[in-house]
Design an enzyme around this catalytic site. Structure first.
Site, PDB file in Angstrom:
ATOM      1  N   LYS A  22       0.838  -1.220   0.000  1.00  0.00           N
ATOM      2  CA  LYS A  22       0.000   0.000   0.000  1.00  0.00           C
ATOM      3  C   LYS A  22       0.866   1.260   0.000  1.00  0.00           C
ATOM      4  CE  LYS A  22      -1.829   1.651   4.007  1.00  0.00           C
ATOM      5  NZ  LYS A  22      -1.548   3.101   4.147  1.00  0.00           N
ATOM      6  N   ASN A  23       1.826   1.310   0.906  1.00  0.00           N
ATOM      7  CA  ASN A  23       2.603   2.553   1.051  1.00  0.00           C
ATOM      8  C   ASN A  23       3.595   2.762  -0.090  1.00  0.00           C
ATOM      9  OD1 ASN A  23       1.167   3.025   3.329  1.00  0.00           O
ATOM     10  ND2 ASN A  23       2.836   2.621   4.769  1.00  0.00           N
ATOM     11  N   CYS A 116      -5.002  12.941  13.413  1.00  0.00           N
ATOM     12  CA  CYS A 116      -5.546  11.597  13.260  1.00  0.00           C
ATOM     13  C   CYS A 116      -5.423  10.870  14.588  1.00  0.00           C
ATOM     14  CB  CYS A 116      -4.861  10.847  12.130  1.00  0.00           C
ATOM     15  SG  CYS A 116      -3.303  10.122  12.590  1.00  0.00           S
ATOM     16  N   ARG A 121       0.330  14.735  13.735  1.00  0.00           N
ATOM     17  CA  ARG A 121       0.869  14.436  12.397  1.00  0.00           C
ATOM     18  C   ARG A 121       0.974  15.673  11.495  1.00  0.00           C
ATOM     19  NH1 ARG A 121      -1.251   8.974   9.799  1.00  0.00           N
ATOM     20  NH2 ARG A 121       0.808   9.028   8.850  1.00  0.00           N
ATOM     21  N   ASP A 303       4.810   0.958  12.164  1.00  0.00           N
ATOM     22  CA  ASP A 303       3.641   0.240  11.651  1.00  0.00           C
ATOM     23  C   ASP A 303       3.561  -1.200  12.161  1.00  0.00           C
ATOM     24  OD1 ASP A 303       2.729   2.435  10.321  1.00  0.00           O
ATOM     25  OD2 ASP A 303       3.321   1.764   8.318  1.00  0.00           O
TER      26      ASP A 303
HETATM   27  C1  UD1 Z   1       4.287   6.985   6.520  1.00  0.00           C
HETATM   28  C2  UD1 Z   1       3.412   5.759   6.380  1.00  0.00           C
HETATM   29  C3  UD1 Z   1       2.913   5.313   7.747  1.00  0.00           C
HETATM   30  C4  UD1 Z   1       4.090   5.120   8.689  1.00  0.00           C
HETATM   31  C5  UD1 Z   1       4.975   6.357   8.719  1.00  0.00           C
HETATM   32  C6  UD1 Z   1       6.261   6.154   9.524  1.00  0.00           C
HETATM   33  C7  UD1 Z   1       2.450   6.018   4.179  1.00  0.00           C
HETATM   34  C8  UD1 Z   1       1.245   6.305   3.360  1.00  0.00           C
HETATM   35  N1  UD1 Z   1       2.297   6.066   5.502  1.00  0.00           N
HETATM   36  O1  UD1 Z   1       3.476   8.023   7.060  1.00  0.00           O
HETATM   37  O2  UD1 Z   1       2.205   4.086   7.589  1.00  0.00           O
HETATM   38  O3  UD1 Z   1       3.627   4.846   9.986  1.00  0.00           O
HETATM   39  O4  UD1 Z   1       5.370   6.703   7.380  1.00  0.00           O
HETATM   40  O5  UD1 Z   1       6.987   5.097   9.011  1.00  0.00           O
HETATM   41  O6  UD1 Z   1       3.503   5.701   3.672  1.00  0.00           O
HETATM   42  N2  UD1 Z   1       6.665  14.656  10.756  1.00  0.00           N
HETATM   43  C9  UD1 Z   1       6.768  15.998  11.060  1.00  0.00           C
HETATM   44  N3  UD1 Z   1       6.481  16.900  10.078  1.00  0.00           N
HETATM   45  C10 UD1 Z   1       6.115  16.523   8.815  1.00  0.00           C
HETATM   46  C11 UD1 Z   1       6.019  15.155   8.514  1.00  0.00           C
HETATM   47  C12 UD1 Z   1       6.295  14.246   9.515  1.00  0.00           C
HETATM   48  O7  UD1 Z   1       7.103  16.361  12.180  1.00  0.00           O
HETATM   49  O8  UD1 Z   1       5.889  17.401   7.985  1.00  0.00           O
HETATM   50  C13 UD1 Z   1       6.964  13.647  11.797  1.00  0.00           C
HETATM   51  C14 UD1 Z   1       5.753  12.795  12.159  1.00  0.00           C
HETATM   52  O9  UD1 Z   1       4.925  13.423  13.119  1.00  0.00           O
HETATM   53  C15 UD1 Z   1       6.419  11.544  12.675  1.00  0.00           C
HETATM   54  C16 UD1 Z   1       7.678  11.434  11.818  1.00  0.00           C
HETATM   55  O10 UD1 Z   1       7.882  12.717  11.254  1.00  0.00           O
HETATM   56  O11 UD1 Z   1       6.802  11.703  14.015  1.00  0.00           O
HETATM   57  C17 UD1 Z   1       7.604  10.429  10.712  1.00  0.00           C
HETATM   58  O12 UD1 Z   1       6.407  10.629   9.970  1.00  0.00           O
HETATM   59  P1  UD1 Z   1       6.341  10.339   8.400  1.00  0.00           P
HETATM   60  O13 UD1 Z   1       7.487   9.449   8.035  1.00  0.00           O
HETATM   61  O14 UD1 Z   1       6.210  11.618   7.668  1.00  0.00           O
HETATM   62  O15 UD1 Z   1       4.977   9.537   8.265  1.00  0.00           O
HETATM   63  P2  UD1 Z   1       4.010   9.509   7.005  1.00  0.00           P
HETATM   64  O16 UD1 Z   1       4.759   9.735   5.759  1.00  0.00           O
HETATM   65  O17 UD1 Z   1       2.826  10.391   7.294  1.00  0.00           O
END
Ligand code: UD1
Length: 423
Positions: A22-23, A116, A121, A303
């Site tokens: 999926k991801n 969420c 997030r 995850d």
């Molecule tokens: C993706 C995955 C999700 C997984 C996560 C971490 C997809 C669709 N989803 O989510 O299943 O749990 O990676 O492996 O691929 N953060 C910030 N600012 C931002 C973006 C992120 O502070 O702009 C922080 C988040 O709060 C978190 C960390 O960075 O603590 C990692 O998040 P991120 O890797 O961005 O997660 P997603 O891409 O949303």
């Protein structure tokens, strides 16, 4: 809405095949928006989330045909660079269209996702990347408006972010000049995206590392891609096999994507028979407690944190499970407690006391992976469990109940009855 009825304590055996990730497919679908052409994706999982992304792309103007895990995308007809709130609020990954739409159209309007179940997030890193590439970013009515032709730049992420790396990478491939991403995420799904972009004609060096060099191109083109197997699904079945398995063979379990989990399973006393993309697993006579802390890839994935907690309820002793990526991602803990699990939660740290004889109960799904942990627990619980709101599982696991039933689990999907009989 459906629920699962699971009668626990039936040994699992046989073979299961892992679906496409999926991801990995969601950002790849978004990437096809970058250039007007035709794309063919194979091994695409039929999930709520892939259907949501297909719908979003249709709103943007793409044509999508999705049959038998094959997806054909035509992005020549895209004319509406906008991701409406109604779509983004149901799936955060919709935000992946920001980079491609900004790169192709030089203007777009994408709804902010909001919070969420796992906490706030934020998307600040996505926006920082876009600004560094020269986009003029404003917020209007809950929507991010990005304007301006993109130019290469130096983007440093202070936190490793899968989504922000993906968005920045997609935006950079059409930006004028060189872009360097440092402290970039290197999850297999990001590597998969980078390889897909290369097949589209992008120039990216450093794939698989935390520093990515992108040389902006004037043109890209359509291509064809096979989606990698879902490492989180494979890992969920591996943990199920370690909890209840009598020779469960998992086809499509890529060792190189599962290093952290496999090491932890072996530390717990699980014997794994590994061969090319197939891993066989059984439950050992005793399971040792193993502490676990989540980390960016190649560390242990957030995850899989919920599934590890479910697993540790069966270990002989206490274990400490810490989530450093999402500090609030523990909605499964009170639900597991309804099955009898003994878990103490302090901040982002869960201490699990095992072994526990779990007892079936009605429980509720709260997000994709939390729900998977409830299924795992129900499979080893005495008696019958009812897991409601399984639409969360349908977002991320392709026909999970059929796959478990194929391994001998007693699991059934039934429609939830919302009619309350009046006395
Ligand atoms: C993706 C995955 C999700 C997984 C996560 C971490 C997809 C669709 N989803 O989510 O299943 O749990 O990676 O492996 O691929 N953060 C910030 N600012 C931002 C973006 C992120 O502070 O702009 C922080 C988040 O709060 C978190 C960390 O960075 O603590 C990692 O998040 P991120 O890797 O961005 O997660 P997603 O891409 O949303």
């Amino acid at each position: 809405m459906d629920k699962f009825i699971i009668e626990g304590r039936y040994a699992l055996s046989g073979e299961v095949s892992i679906s496409g990730a999926k991801n990995a497919v969601l950002p790849i679908m978004a990437a096809s928006l970058l250039w007007p052409d035709r794309y063919v994706l194979h091994n695409v999982p039929c999930l709520h989330d892939t259907l949501t992304m297909a719908r979003l792309m249709e709103i943007i103007g793409a044509r999508v045909v999705f049959e038998h895990n094959r997806m054909e995308i035509d992005t020549t007809t895209c004319n509406n660079p906008e991701a409406p709130y109604e779509m983004v609020k149901t799936m955060r990954a919709s935000f992946y269209v920001l980079g491609p739409l900004a790169g192709r159209f030089g203007r777009c309007r994408v709804s902010l996702p909001g919070g969420c179940n796992w906490g706030p997030r934020p998307v600040d890193l996505h926006l920082m990347a876009m600004k560094t590439l020269g986009a003029d970013i404003t917020l209007d009515g809950g929507y991010i408006i990005a304007k301006g032709r993109l130019k290469g730049g130096a983007i440093n992420f202070d936190t490793s972010s899968v989504g922000a790396t993906g968005n920045a990478l997609m935006a950079a491939v059409l930006a004028e000049g060189e872009t360097v991403l440092t402290n970039a995420a290197r999850e297999p799904e990001i590597t998969g995206l980078a390889r897909f972009l290369q097949k589209m004609g992008a120039r990216i060096d450093g794939i698989g590392t935390t520093t990515l060099h992108v040389t902006g191109q004037k043109e890209l083109h359509g291509t064809e891609e096979e989606i990698i197997p879902d490492r989180i699904e494979a890992a969920t079945f591996l943990i199920a096999g370690a909890m209840a398995g009598d020779k469960v063979k998992i086809n499509g379990a890529r060792e190189d994507h599962l290093t952290a989990l496999l090491g932890n399973l072996e530390a717990a006393g699980v014997v794994l028979k590994r061969s090319d993309e197939v891993i066989e697993v059984s439950r050992p006579s005793t399971l040792q407690p193993v502490d676990m802390t989540t980390a960016p890839y190649p560390g242990y994935p957030t995850d899989l944190q919920a599934q590890w907690i479910a697993f540790m309820t069966q270990a002989e002793g206490s274990s400490v499970v810490r989530d450093e990526i999402y500090l609030d991602r523990f909605a499964h803990v009170p639900e597991l407690a309804r099955l009898g699990a003994r878990i103490r939660l302090e901040g982002n740290t869960a201490t699990v006391e095992g072994p526990t004889e779990l007892i079936g109960a009605p429980v509720m799904s709260t997000d994709i992976r939390a729900s998977a942990s409830l299924v795992l627990a129900a499979l080893v619980a005495r008696g019958t469990s009812e897991i409601s709101r399984v639409y969360h599982l349908d977002r991320g696991y392709e026909t999970i109940e059929k796959k478990f039933a194929g391994l001998g689990a007693r699991i059934e999907r039934v429609a939830e009855d919302y009619l309350v009989q009046k006395g």
